[in-house]
Design a protein around this motif. Structure first.
Motif, PDB file in Angstrom:
ATOM      1  N   ALA A  14       0.840  -1.194   0.000  1.00 16.08           N
ATOM      2  CA  ALA A  14       0.000   0.000   0.000  1.00 16.08           C
ATOM      3  C   ALA A  14       0.875   1.243   0.000  1.00 16.08           C
ATOM      4  N   ILE A  15       0.372   2.292  -0.629  1.00 19.11           N
ATOM      5  CA  ILE A  15       1.025   3.600  -0.611  1.00 19.11           C
ATOM      6  C   ILE A  15       0.227   4.514   0.305  1.00 19.11           C
ATOM      7  N   CYS A  16       0.895   5.085   1.283  1.00 22.37           N
ATOM      8  CA  CYS A  16       0.264   6.028   2.193  1.00 22.37           C
ATOM      9  C   CYS A  16       0.597   7.437   1.712  1.00 22.37           C
ATOM     10  N   HIS A  17      -0.387   8.144   1.189  1.00 22.26           N
ATOM     11  CA  HIS A  17      -0.177   9.482   0.635  1.00 22.26           C
ATOM     12  C   HIS A  17      -0.201  10.520   1.752  1.00 22.26           C
ATOM     13  N   VAL A  18       0.845  11.335   1.811  1.00 21.62           N
ATOM     14  CA  VAL A  18       1.018  12.317   2.871  1.00 21.62           C
ATOM     15  C   VAL A  18       1.147  13.706   2.251  1.00 21.62           C
ATOM     16  N   GLU A  19       0.522  14.688   2.883  1.00 23.59           N
ATOM     17  CA  GLU A  19       0.671  16.084   2.471  1.00 23.59           C
ATOM     18  C   GLU A  19       1.453  16.845   3.533  1.00 23.59           C
ATOM     19  N   LEU A  20       2.417  17.649   3.097  1.00 25.23           N
ATOM     20  CA  LEU A  20       3.226  18.428   4.026  1.00 25.23           C
ATOM     21  C   LEU A  20       2.396  19.539   4.665  1.00 25.23           C
ATOM     22  N   SER A  21       2.832  19.969   5.836  1.00 21.35           N
ATOM     23  CA  SER A  21       2.224  21.144   6.454  1.00 21.35           C
ATOM     24  C   SER A  21       2.615  22.387   5.653  1.00 21.35           C
ATOM     25  N   GLU A  22       1.983  23.497   5.925  1.00 21.99           N
ATOM     26  CA  GLU A  22       2.268  24.722   5.174  1.00 21.99           C
ATOM     27  C   GLU A  22       3.733  25.128   5.317  1.00 21.99           C
TER      28      GLU A  22
END
Length: 675
Positions: free
Chosen positions: A367-375
């Motif tokens: 599985a790929i866990c998609h992460v978004e950076l903080s501002e």
């Protein structure tokens, strides 16, 4: 499945909340590319045979004359036996005297010359060594990393006992051809039948082969790239195909160097007789030879003959005779006179299929866990990426020379550390600022960016690890590329009440042993580096997290292999962190959707990469694509083109795999015996 929709049947029940963030990948199952069981093989049943007294051809008892030379066979076995057993005595009246070896050894006095005594002593010693029905090598392997399997021992015995050490090992991918070759090598060395060994492999497999031989068989091979590497006459030599075929340097030295055992991995690289590579390997003088390939021919049956000409010259006759007798006139991949061709190949070729051996691995899911950076993280990433891009463009025209190239490599490492953690990139910035690679004003700017990195308050990738641990119970091994990341992640998890153990190359062997014991008995998480993970076997854990993604797919496959290996009893889950909008996310996309790294059958990745037809490693090709894209201001286009090359390589490999069905028809099923 290659899309982003989750597969309900594949998703672990322990992580239902993660369905919106996790992209589950379908892993191929089964022995064949289409996931179907291997077909039944025609003509595999044993039948009575007779051997031609003129040329040695093995033929059916139903034949009246030899297929090869035309000699008429005797009308019955009895007549043939009478000719052999009850023939007239030799005309010169030669007789043989049989004397017990003990009597010879007891002789003494002035007539017992030292040379004669040593010869008799050596003969007596050899008589005490068991035959190849018993492998001495099995008692000399490293039991901590070597796992004994019946089919591998049986292959080694057959190659030595029945084929005289001249064998094409054609087991299906993932069944351990490297281990079989290691057993044969160790056996010949232990028995004194070989001293000098030359192993030729694709450049990308040099470190893997060296590690396997060292860790499992305690054999220390020397990787040879330049003439000075042969200065001390190393007995065990490892080189690439590019090195052996070189016109200058160490290439001619290797070709003229007589060896006892020659091993060629991925031997389908020698399928074209007219290439410089084929001619170079053919020139090596050897007593024993092993060729390793799951797909020894791709487009023409003649390619198989070209390999066997290195192994056993003359076995299949001339090219013209081979084409006339064994190749279908309408389809060069299809055999004719299958019975006779199978008889010849059975003398030099061994092939095990997955369905025939006892090697069974549990299922694997990824599985790929998609992460978004903080501002703040995203703003810092953008600013530093802009700096790296500008510096790379400025040096793009300077070429790969000295300090300039060292600066580019440092910038690449800086970009990769940026995707790992604020702590890793702060360290990289500090080292680069204190070096003499950049002007003073730029160094001061980097020092300021290092302070900015240390001041970041959020670390989204670490938060993602905590989320995975909450939703996926059980032990977890986390692989990182940077030591600073390992230390900070261990400290962060401990602060959260989660026992985590570091495991990296700076630990002593005793410290590594204690770390593994703690992970097995107490801790929930092991956080390991690339160097620390070499030789790591942790089948008691069934979950892997790629926190940082190396630009080398073989390293990723080796990571997975630390838990998804023989001896594992649970379903293995592989998590991969992907940070949106970063170079790491693009690399993961290439590995996942173009190369299909996480869904391929074990061992297929290096074969797919081989279809790129490049002597350079995947990491080098990816680095070049990144540098060119950054320098031209068209990074996305450059990575897309590289992705297209990977897709073509995958398609080429899929076409090649079709030849395996034909290969199965040529080689009868192996009879399994006890190791």
């Amino acid at each position: 499945m290659q899309g982003a929709e989750p597969a309900p049947s594949s998703r672990p029940s322990a992580v239902p909340e993660a369905a919106a963030r996790f992209e589950w990948l379908q892993v191929e199952e089964g022995a064949t590319a289409a996931g179907q069981p291997a077909p039944e093989h025609e003509g595999a049943e044993a039948e009575e045979a007779q051997r031609c007294s003129t040329c040695g051809w093995l033929d059916s008892v139903a034949e009246a004359e030899c297929f090869r030379c035309g000699t008429a066979y005797p009308r019955s076995f009895a007549e043939q036996d009478a000719q052999l057993v009850f023939g007239p005595p030799p005309a010169d009246g030669v007789s043989v005297e049989l004397t017990p070896s003990a009597t010879l050894l007891e002789r003494s006095g002035t007539n017992a010359a030292p040379a004669d005594w040593l010869l008799r002593h050596r003969s007596a010693e050899q008589s005490l060594i068991p035959g190849f029905n018993e492998l001495l090598a099995l008692g000399e392997v490293n039991l901590e990393s070597f796992h004994r399997y019946a089919h591998q021992s049986a292959v080694a015995k057959k190659a030595l006992r029945d084929m005289g050490g001249a064998t094409l090992l054609a087991d299906e991918t993932g069944l351990g051809k490297t281990i079989e070759a290691g057993l044969v090598t160790k056996e010949l060395l232990l028995r004194g039948l070989a001293r000098r060994v030359l192993v030729i492999v694709p450049a990308s497999l040099l470190s893997q082969w060296r590690g396997e031989m060292r860790d499992k068989f305690r054999l220390e091979f020397k990787v040879v790239r330049v003439p000075s590497d042969l200065a001390d006459e190393p007995p065990l030599v490892l080189c690439s195909y590019a090195t052996i075929r070189g016109k200058k340097g160490v290439g001619p030295m290797l070709r003229e160097r007589e060896v006892d055992l020659l091993i060629c991995d991925e031997a389908h690289h020698l399928k074209n007789r007219g290439t410089q590579q084929h001619r170079a390997v053919s020139r090596v003088r050897k007593k024993y030879v092993l060729l390793l390939s799951a797909t020894p021919f791709h487009n023409k049956l003649l390619e198989l003959k070209n390999l066997l000409d290195i192994l056993k010259p003359g076995l299949l006759g001339s090219t013209r005779a081979f084409n006339r007798q064994y190749v279908d006139e309408k389809d060069p991949r299809q055999p004719r006179n299958l019975h006779h061709l199978r008889g010849l190949l059975g003398e030099v070729m061994i092939r095990n299929r997955r369905g025939e051996v006892s090697v069974k691995l549990p299922p694997r899911r990824a599985a790929i866990c998609h992460v978004e950076l903080s501002e703040d993280e995203q703003a810092f990433y953008d600013d530093l990426t802009e700096f790296v891009t500008g510096e790379v463009r400025e040096r793009a025209a300077e070429g790969e020379r000295g300090q300039r190239f060292a600066t580019v490599l440092a910038l690449i490492n800086l970009q990769r550390s940026l995707c790992s953690s604020p702590h890793a990139v702060a360290g990289s910035l500090g080292r680069l600022a204190s070096s003499d690679l950049l002007p003073m004003d730029i160094a001061e700017r980097l020092g300021g960016m290092a302070e900015r990195a240390r001041g970041l308050t959020r670390w989204r990738k670490a938060e993602a690890v905590e989320e995975i641990l909450e939703q996926a119970p059980g032990k977890l091994v986390v692989f990182c590329e940077f030591l600073a990341t390992i230390r900070e992640l261990v400290a962060r998890l401990k602060a959260k009440g989660i026992q985590a153990v570091p495991y990296h190359g700076q630990l002593s062997s005793q410290e590594k042993t204690r770390a593994l014991e703690r992970f097995r008995d107490e801790a929930r998480v092991l956080i390991a580096s690339r160097a620390g993970a070499e030789g790591l076997n942790i089948q008691f854990c069934s979950q892997v997290l790629n926190f940082d993604l190396p630009w080398n797919p073989m390293i990723v496959e080796q990571r997975i292999g630390r838990v998804h290996r023989l001896g594992q009893t649970k379903t293995v889950t592989v998590f991969n962190l992907s940070v949106k909008g970063t170079i790491e996310a693009r690399v993961l996309e290439l590995l996942t959707h173009k190369l299909r790294l996480f869904t391929a059958v074990l061992g297929e990745v290096d074969l797919i990469l081989g279809a790129l037809h490049s002597e350079r490693s995947f990491e080098d090709l990816l680095r070049d694509a990144w540098l060119k894209g950054v320098a031209d201001g068209r990074l996305d286009e450059a990575l897309d083109r590289f992705g297209e090359e990977l897709e073509k390589a995958r398609e080429t490999y899929d076409d090649i795999k079709q030849s395996e069905t034909l290969l199965d028809r040529l080689v009868p099923k192996q009879r399994q015996e006890q190791p």
